[in-house]
Design an enzyme around this catalytic site. Sequence first.
Site, PDB file in Angstrom:
ATOM      1  CG  ASN A  16      -2.235  -0.830   0.849  1.00  0.00           C
ATOM      2  OD1 ASN A  16      -3.212  -0.253   0.379  1.00  0.00           O
ATOM      3  ND2 ASN A  16      -2.007  -2.093   1.278  1.00  0.00           N
ATOM      4  CG  HIS A  26      23.991   2.545  11.655  1.00  0.00           C
ATOM      5  ND1 HIS A  26      24.949   2.627  11.022  1.00  0.00           N
ATOM      6  CD2 HIS A  26      23.123   3.147  11.132  1.00  0.00           C
ATOM      7  CE1 HIS A  26      25.019   3.208  10.006  1.00  0.00           C
ATOM      8  NE2 HIS A  26      23.596   3.772   9.932  1.00  0.00           N
TER       9      HIS A  26
END
Length: 176
Positions: free
Chosen positions: A64, A94
Site C-alpha cells: 500500500n 547500525h
Amino acid sequence: MKNFLRNLYMYLWEIFFSKVPIYSARVLYLRLVNKSIAVNSSILMHVRFKGLSNIEFSNNIVINQYVLLDGRGGLSIGSNVDIAERVVIWSMTHDAYDVNHKVVKKKTVLSDYSWIGSDSIILAGVHIGEGAVIAAGSVVTKNVPSLAIVAGNPARIIGERPQCPVFTLNHKPLFN
C-alpha cells in the site's frame, strides 16, 4: 555504470513513476531494476525502496501507499503478503554498541500470507512467520511465529489465527 543507472532509475521512481496512478505501469517500471516483481503484484503509489535489487518478491503481493522497504541487507516477501499503509521494513541498521557506528545488514523475511498492519515498523533481521498478523502501529523487534497475532511496542503475541489463510490477493484499485 550499472550503479549509476540503478540510482537513476530509483531517482526517477521517487520523483515521477511512484506517482503514476496506474499500478501496472509502476510494476513494469520497477521490473527494470528487479525482475522478481510479479506482474500480478500490486504496488500502490508513493512506495519507497532502498536496495530494490536485493528484495525478493513472490506472487500476489499488495504494498500500500507510503510504505518504505529496505532491501540493502536482504528482504524476502512471500506470496499473498499484505502490507498496509505507512509500514517501514528495515534490513540494515547500525551497531549501537560500536563506537564507529558500524553498519549491520540482516535479512528480513515476510512469509506467505503475512499481514502487516498500518504504521508498523519491522526491524532488521526479523522473520515474520507464515500467516502471522502484525497489528497496526506495532514495532516488531523479534521473530514472529507462524499464525501469531502480535501488537504493541515492542510487539508481543496477543492471539493466534486458527489456521493459515488460503486467499489470493488481487487488490488493484484504480488511481492508487
